[in-house]
Design a protein around this motif. Structure first.
Motif, mmCIF file in Angstrom:
data_model
loop_
_atom_site.group_PDB
_atom_site.id
_atom_site.type_symbol
_atom_site.label_atom_id
_atom_site.label_comp_id
_atom_site.label_asym_id
_atom_site.label_seq_id
_atom_site.Cartn_x
_atom_site.Cartn_y
_atom_site.Cartn_z
ATOM 1 N N LYS A 155 1.183 3.929 -3.226
ATOM 2 C CA LYS A 155 0.782 5.314 -2.974
ATOM 3 C C LYS A 155 1.934 6.266 -3.281
ATOM 4 O O LYS A 155 1.722 7.346 -3.817
ATOM 5 C CB LYS A 155 0.340 5.477 -1.523
ATOM 6 C CG LYS A 155 -1.062 4.944 -1.244
ATOM 7 C CD LYS A 155 -1.441 5.113 0.219
ATOM 8 C CE LYS A 155 -2.878 4.626 0.457
ATOM 9 N NZ LYS A 155 -3.251 4.677 1.892
ATOM 10 N N GLN B 97 -2.540 1.493 -8.110
ATOM 11 C CA GLN B 97 -3.089 1.428 -6.754
ATOM 12 C C GLN B 97 -4.348 0.560 -6.722
ATOM 13 O O GLN B 97 -5.191 0.638 -7.609
ATOM 14 C CB GLN B 97 -3.406 2.832 -6.246
ATOM 15 C CG GLN B 97 -2.171 3.704 -6.078
ATOM 16 C CD GLN B 97 -2.488 5.083 -5.545
ATOM 17 O OE1 GLN B 97 -3.168 5.215 -4.538
ATOM 18 N NE2 GLN B 97 -2.008 6.109 -6.221
ATOM 19 N N GLN B 98 -4.468 -0.250 -5.672
ATOM 20 C CA GLN B 98 -5.608 -1.132 -5.489
ATOM 21 C C GLN B 98 -6.163 -0.953 -4.076
ATOM 22 O O GLN B 98 -5.589 -0.250 -3.245
ATOM 23 C CB GLN B 98 -5.188 -2.586 -5.681
ATOM 24 C CG GLN B 98 -4.557 -2.911 -7.032
ATOM 25 C CD GLN B 98 -4.268 -4.374 -7.170
ATOM 26 O OE1 GLN B 98 -5.171 -5.212 -7.202
ATOM 27 N NE2 GLN B 98 -2.997 -4.731 -7.257
ATOM 28 N N ASP B 99 -7.280 -1.625 -3.812
ATOM 29 C CA ASP B 99 -7.787 -1.637 -2.448
ATOM 30 C C ASP B 99 -7.053 -2.712 -1.650
ATOM 31 O O ASP B 99 -6.257 -3.487 -2.194
ATOM 32 C CB ASP B 99 -9.304 -1.839 -2.411
ATOM 33 C CG ASP B 99 -9.746 -3.134 -3.097
ATOM 34 O OD1 ASP B 99 -8.918 -4.060 -3.231
ATOM 35 O OD2 ASP B 99 -10.924 -3.220 -3.494
ATOM 36 N N ILE B 100 -7.309 -2.755 -0.341
ATOM 37 C CA ILE B 100 -6.587 -3.685 0.526
ATOM 38 C C ILE B 100 -6.824 -5.138 0.118
ATOM 39 O O ILE B 100 -5.912 -5.969 0.154
ATOM 40 C CB ILE B 100 -6.995 -3.474 1.998
ATOM 41 C CG1 ILE B 100 -6.538 -2.086 2.472
ATOM 42 C CG2 ILE B 100 -6.381 -4.553 2.883
ATOM 43 C CD1 ILE B 100 -5.047 -1.844 2.358
ATOM 44 N N GLN B 101 -8.049 -5.452 -0.323
ATOM 45 C CA GLN B 101 -8.348 -6.819 -0.754
ATOM 46 C C GLN B 101 -7.484 -7.212 -1.955
ATOM 47 O O GLN B 101 -7.017 -8.352 -2.052
ATOM 48 C CB GLN B 101 -9.829 -6.963 -1.085
ATOM 49 C CG GLN B 101 -10.761 -6.933 0.105
ATOM 50 C CD GLN B 101 -10.890 -5.551 0.738
ATOM 51 O OE1 GLN B 101 -10.765 -4.544 0.021
ATOM 52 N NE2 GLN B 101 -11.152 -5.497 2.035
ATOM 53 N N ASP C 119 0.835 -1.200 0.000
ATOM 54 C CA ASP C 119 0.000 0.000 0.000
ATOM 55 C C ASP C 119 0.874 1.257 0.000
ATOM 56 O O ASP C 119 0.646 2.185 -0.787
ATOM 57 C CB ASP C 119 -0.904 -0.023 1.229
ATOM 58 C CG ASP C 119 -1.905 1.112 1.241
ATOM 59 O OD1 ASP C 119 -2.445 1.440 0.162
ATOM 60 O OD2 ASP C 119 -2.155 1.682 2.319
ATOM 61 N N TYR D 106 -4.498 -5.993 -2.695
ATOM 62 C CA TYR D 106 -3.137 -6.209 -2.217
ATOM 63 C C TYR D 106 -3.014 -7.538 -1.464
ATOM 64 O O TYR D 106 -2.004 -8.241 -1.589
ATOM 65 C CB TYR D 106 -2.711 -5.064 -1.294
ATOM 66 C CG TYR D 106 -2.531 -3.733 -1.993
ATOM 67 C CD1 TYR D 106 -1.901 -3.643 -3.237
ATOM 68 C CD2 TYR D 106 -2.974 -2.560 -1.408
ATOM 69 C CE1 TYR D 106 -1.736 -2.425 -3.871
ATOM 70 C CE2 TYR D 106 -2.809 -1.330 -2.031
ATOM 71 C CZ TYR D 106 -2.192 -1.269 -3.257
ATOM 72 O OH TYR D 106 -2.028 -0.052 -3.885
#
Length: 263
Positions: free
Chosen positions: A150, A156-160, A146, A162
């Motif tokens: 950034k 960039q992706q969401d936490i899921q 993350d 990653y």
């Protein structure tokens, strides 16, 4: 244009195996868009937030570049949601044609492609040691990913997203941290094999631990692991990050190609 690739396409990329290493890696997998004439043009897009890869030969004509532009337009890729990893000649053409169509495109990232045939051990030894990431490191790896994305501002992706990738990296057995003398995970790096080459990536040092040679020592050791496993280590860098490039060159990396991101 066909919606598949075959051995003809992989043979085409041999002349650009450094600059288009990632294209070779992704075009055989699950992609959102894949177009090829198997001779002069390959377009591959995995989906947002990742860039569209377009391969053209060094001597691509204006007509061939126009074909690439029109295909991107027909497939609704010419939007603020998409960027393109291309050679500089095609980037310049896309910028010119977008201006003619009433919108603006520009080069956002200049990239170098390096390889490392003869790794050079760092002169400065960092405290601590390399650490192979395991299942218990998942949450910390997600945090590193993350922060990394950034900071560079792309993919960039969401936490899921990653978490899914982090699990794959750990299972592959080629994802590493550098832990300092106090046991803190201070830097990350991994290698990803494809054919006879392996891409060194996810190189990141926590801001508060920089300028202590952690990344230099970690990248060297991961490079050695890739080389000892029988691969030619390679990596992409932002050409404008002079400090990072100097670090890679100190440990034996040599520029083999150039490309850019336009959007």
């Amino acid at each position: 244009m066909d919606s598949f690739v075959d051995e003809r396409d992989y043979k085409l990329l041999e002349s650009d195996k450094y600059t288009f290493f990632v294209l070779k890696q992704i075009m055989g997998g699950n992609v959102k868009l894949l177009l090829s004439d198997h001779e002069r043009l390959i377009i591959c897009y995995t989906g947002h937030p990742f860039p569209v890869w377009i391969w053209t030969p060094d001597d691509a004509s204006g007509e061939e570049m126009e074909k690439a532009y029109k295909l991107a337009k027909e497939n609704e890729l010419l939007s603020d949601k998409c960027s393109f990893n291309v050679k500089y000649s095609l980037a310049e053409y896309f910028i010119k044609r977008s201006n003619e169509d009433g919108f603006s495109m520009k080069i956002s990232i200049n990239m170098y492609a390096y390889d490392c045939l003869n790794p050079v051990k760092p002169q400065e030894k960092a405290d601590g040691d390399i650490h192979l990431c395991k299942a218990e490191d998942l949450d910390e790896l997600v945090s590193f990913m993350d922060m990394f994305h950034k900071e560079i501002g792309i993919d960039q992706q969401d936490i899921q997203g990653y978490q899914s990738e982090a699990k794959t990296f750990i299972e592959a057995g080629s994802m590493y941290f550098w832990k300092d003398a106090e046991g803190n995970s201070v830097a990350s790096c991994k290698y990803a094999p494809n054919g006879d080459m392996a891409s060194i990536n996810l190189v990141f040092t926590r801001p508060e631990y920089r300028r202590k040679y952690y990344a230099e020592n970690l990248v060297y050791q991961v490079t050695m692991k890739a080389k000892e496993a029988g691969f030619v280590p390679m990596l992409y860098t932002n050409a404008d990050y002079e400090a990072s490039n100097a670090c890679y060159e100190k440990i034996g990396y040599v520029i083999r190609g150039k490309l850019c991101t336009v959007g």
